[in-house]
Design a protein around this motif. Structure first.
Motif, PDB file in Angstrom:
ATOM      1  N   THR A 159       0.672  -1.308  -0.255  1.00 16.31           N
ATOM      2  CA  THR A 159      -0.302  -0.021  -0.270  1.00 16.31           C
ATOM      3  C   THR A 159       0.915   1.139   0.176  1.00 16.31           C
ATOM      4  N   ILE A 160       0.318   2.154  -0.734  1.00 14.55           N
ATOM      5  CA  ILE A 160       0.480   3.739  -0.524  1.00 14.55           C
ATOM      6  C   ILE A 160      -0.010   4.595   0.246  1.00 14.55           C
ATOM      7  N   SER A 161      -0.230   5.687   0.069  1.00  9.10           N
ATOM      8  CA  SER A 161      -1.158   6.400   0.716  1.00  9.10           C
ATOM      9  C   SER A 161      -0.218   7.810   0.770  1.00  9.10           C
ATOM     10  N   VAL A 162      -1.122   8.548   0.064  1.00  4.98           N
ATOM     11  CA  VAL A 162      -1.244   9.438  -0.100  1.00  4.98           C
ATOM     12  C   VAL A 162      -2.435  11.367   0.069  1.00  4.98           C
ATOM     13  N   VAL A 163      -1.925  12.575   0.037  1.00  6.57           N
ATOM     14  CA  VAL A 163      -2.614  13.340   0.376  1.00  6.57           C
ATOM     15  C   VAL A 163      -2.777  14.076   0.051  1.00  6.57           C
ATOM     16  N   THR A 164      -4.327  14.578  -1.003  1.00  7.29           N
ATOM     17  CA  THR A 164      -4.137  15.406  -2.039  1.00  7.29           C
ATOM     18  C   THR A 164      -4.786  16.656  -1.006  1.00  7.29           C
ATOM     19  N   THR A 165      -4.414  17.780  -2.137  1.00  7.38           N
ATOM     20  CA  THR A 165      -4.669  18.989  -2.165  1.00  7.38           C
ATOM     21  C   THR A 165      -6.209  19.529  -1.411  1.00  7.38           C
ATOM     22  N   ARG A 166      -6.639  19.879  -0.968  1.00  2.00           N
ATOM     23  CA  ARG A 166      -7.935  20.227  -0.388  1.00  2.00           C
ATOM     24  C   ARG A 166      -8.737  20.416  -2.128  1.00  2.00           C
ATOM     25  N   THR A 167      -9.886  20.054  -1.578  1.00  2.00           N
ATOM     26  CA  THR A 167      -9.982  19.687  -3.296  1.00  2.00           C
ATOM     27  C   THR A 167     -12.069  20.744  -3.220  1.00  2.00           C
ATOM     28  N   ARG A 168     -12.556  21.444  -3.719  1.00  2.00           N
ATOM     29  CA  ARG A 168     -13.856  21.495  -3.317  1.00  2.00           C
ATOM     30  C   ARG A 168     -15.004  20.337  -3.688  1.00  2.00           C
ATOM     31  N   HIS A 169     -15.979  20.072  -3.448  1.00  2.00           N
ATOM     32  CA  HIS A 169     -17.092  18.953  -3.572  1.00  2.00           C
ATOM     33  C   HIS A 169     -17.475  19.501  -4.810  1.00  2.00           C
ATOM     34  N   GLY A 170     -17.753  18.168  -5.295  1.00  2.00           N
ATOM     35  CA  GLY A 170     -18.850  18.591  -7.006  1.00  2.00           C
ATOM     36  C   GLY A 170     -19.581  17.629  -7.199  1.00  2.00           C
ATOM     37  N   ARG A 171     -19.690  17.141  -8.355  1.00  2.00           N
ATOM     38  CA  ARG A 171     -20.585  16.167  -8.536  1.00  2.00           C
ATOM     39  C   ARG A 171     -19.761  14.506  -8.743  1.00  2.00           C
ATOM     40  N   ILE A 172     -20.464  13.383  -8.311  1.00  2.00           N
ATOM     41  CA  ILE A 172     -19.493  12.505  -8.457  1.00  2.00           C
ATOM     42  C   ILE A 172     -19.783  11.465  -9.671  1.00  2.00           C
ATOM     43  N   ARG A 173     -18.145  11.166  -9.626  1.00  2.00           N
ATOM     44  CA  ARG A 173     -17.729  10.632 -10.523  1.00  2.00           C
ATOM     45  C   ARG A 173     -17.475   9.035 -10.482  1.00  2.00           C
ATOM     46  N   GLN A 174     -17.826   8.287 -11.638  1.00  2.00           N
ATOM     47  CA  GLN A 174     -17.476   7.235 -11.974  1.00  2.00           C
ATOM     48  C   GLN A 174     -16.284   7.039 -11.335  1.00  2.00           C
ATOM     49  N   ALA A 184     -14.105  20.362   0.671  1.00  3.44           N
ATOM     50  CA  ALA A 184     -14.630  21.547   1.054  1.00  3.44           C
ATOM     51  C   ALA A 184     -15.485  21.567   0.498  1.00  3.44           C
ATOM     52  N   ARG A 185     -16.780  22.818   0.989  1.00  8.31           N
ATOM     53  CA  ARG A 185     -18.185  23.551   0.304  1.00  8.31           C
ATOM     54  C   ARG A 185     -17.708  24.080  -0.547  1.00  8.31           C
ATOM     55  N   ASP A 186     -16.892  25.413  -0.053  1.00  7.90           N
ATOM     56  CA  ASP A 186     -16.672  26.160  -0.919  1.00  7.90           C
ATOM     57  C   ASP A 186     -14.664  26.616  -0.942  1.00  7.90           C
ATOM     58  N   ARG A 187     -14.180  27.603  -0.945  1.00  4.87           N
ATOM     59  CA  ARG A 187     -13.440  28.240  -0.809  1.00  4.87           C
ATOM     60  C   ARG A 187     -13.051  27.894   0.320  1.00  4.87           C
ATOM     61  N   GLY A 188     -13.770  27.808   1.459  1.00 10.07           N
ATOM     62  CA  GLY A 188     -13.479  27.310   2.899  1.00 10.07           C
ATOM     63  C   GLY A 188     -12.218  26.119   3.814  1.00 10.07           C
ATOM     64  N   ALA A 189     -12.459  25.591   4.490  1.00 13.61           N
ATOM     65  CA  ALA A 189     -11.850  25.551   5.426  1.00 13.61           C
ATOM     66  C   ALA A 189     -12.770  23.722   5.203  1.00 13.61           C
ATOM     67  N   SER A 190     -12.039  22.355   4.657  1.00 14.00           N
ATOM     68  CA  SER A 190     -12.453  21.336   4.663  1.00 14.00           C
ATOM     69  C   SER A 190     -13.130  20.902   5.750  1.00 14.00           C
ATOM     70  N   GLU A 191     -14.126  20.413   5.644  1.00 15.27           N
ATOM     71  CA  GLU A 191     -15.080  19.782   6.393  1.00 15.27           C
ATOM     72  C   GLU A 191     -15.227  18.339   6.898  1.00 15.27           C
ATOM     73  N   VAL A 192     -14.474  17.558   5.178  1.00 14.09           N
ATOM     74  CA  VAL A 192     -14.663  15.920   5.238  1.00 14.09           C
ATOM     75  C   VAL A 192     -13.675  15.825   4.935  1.00 14.09           C
ATOM     76  N   THR A 193     -12.384  14.532   4.759  1.00 12.06           N
ATOM     77  CA  THR A 193     -12.152  13.660   4.301  1.00 12.06           C
ATOM     78  C   THR A 193     -12.099  12.865   3.341  1.00 12.06           C
ATOM     79  N   PHE A 194     -12.275  12.842   1.940  1.00 18.78           N
ATOM     80  CA  PHE A 194     -12.430  11.094   1.371  1.00 18.78           C
ATOM     81  C   PHE A 194     -11.559  10.482   1.139  1.00 18.78           C
ATOM     82  N   VAL A 195     -11.717   9.668   2.012  1.00 20.55           N
ATOM     83  CA  VAL A 195     -10.141   8.390   1.854  1.00 20.55           C
ATOM     84  C   VAL A 195     -10.926   7.324   1.114  1.00 20.55           C
TER      85      VAL A 195
END
Length: 187
Positions: free
Chosen positions: A88-103, A156-167
């Protein structure tokens, strides 16, 4: 619902989505990717910044039953079962604005492209994580095992702080040392 009421609700939903107003402040954010029926149980260390090796243990032969990932500490056993072992490798990305669910991506190239659309380059993160594992001599035998990339993305919802981390974990059918990106077979 009447047919007209149902169509009006769909029209409203599409309109609110297009204007970015669908999620109320008290509504949870959508994940980046669609859900998968395959499940992995990850220990907390799997989503930390450091690299750890895990091996998979199927709890049952039935499809849809979770695969338990357990830490594999120290030197590899003499009878390393590369079919069960997962590097396993584990990476942390930059904060992302939520949006559509991708396939769900079907290979590593699609995964990299999905994150590129979000403004994050995964390749340098993957390279750094693999180099970290490679520079630990006791880890080199595990490069014959299948590779799982665990990607942790603050949302994040907008440009604010992260609300949740998607793993999300992406298990490849190729090994950690394979130069060809294999198809992702479990998510």
């Amino acid at each position: 619902y009447t047919a007209v009421g149902f169509l009006e609700r769909v029209r409203w939903w599409l309109s609110e989505t297009a204007h970015g107003r669908l999620h109320d402040i008290d509504q949870p954010l959508d994940p980046l990717f669609a859900l998968s029926r395959d499940r992995f149980v990850l220990p907390p260390a799997a989503i930390s910044a450091g690299q750890e090796l895990f091996f998979g243990v199927a709890l049952s032969g039935d499809s849809g039953v979770p695969v338990l990932l357990r830490p594999l500490a120290g030197l590899p056993p003499d009878n390393l079962d590369v079919q069960r072992c997962i590097a396993t490798i584990s990476v942390v990305t930059t904060r992302t604005r939520h949006g559509r669910i991708r396939q769900l991506p079907q290979n590593l190239a699609e995964l990299v492209d999905s994150y590129r659309e979000l403004g994050t380059e995964l390749v340098p993160l993957f390279v750094a994580a693999l180099q970290e594992l490679y520079h630990r001599p006791q880890s080199r035998p595990f490069f014959d095992c299948r590779l799982m990339a665990i990607v942790k993305t603050p949302l994040a919802r907008d440009r604010g702080a992260s609300e949740v981390t998607f793993v999300k974990g992406f298990l490849c059918d190729s090994t950690a040392k394979d130069e060809n990106a294999g198809a992702i077979i479990r998510h």
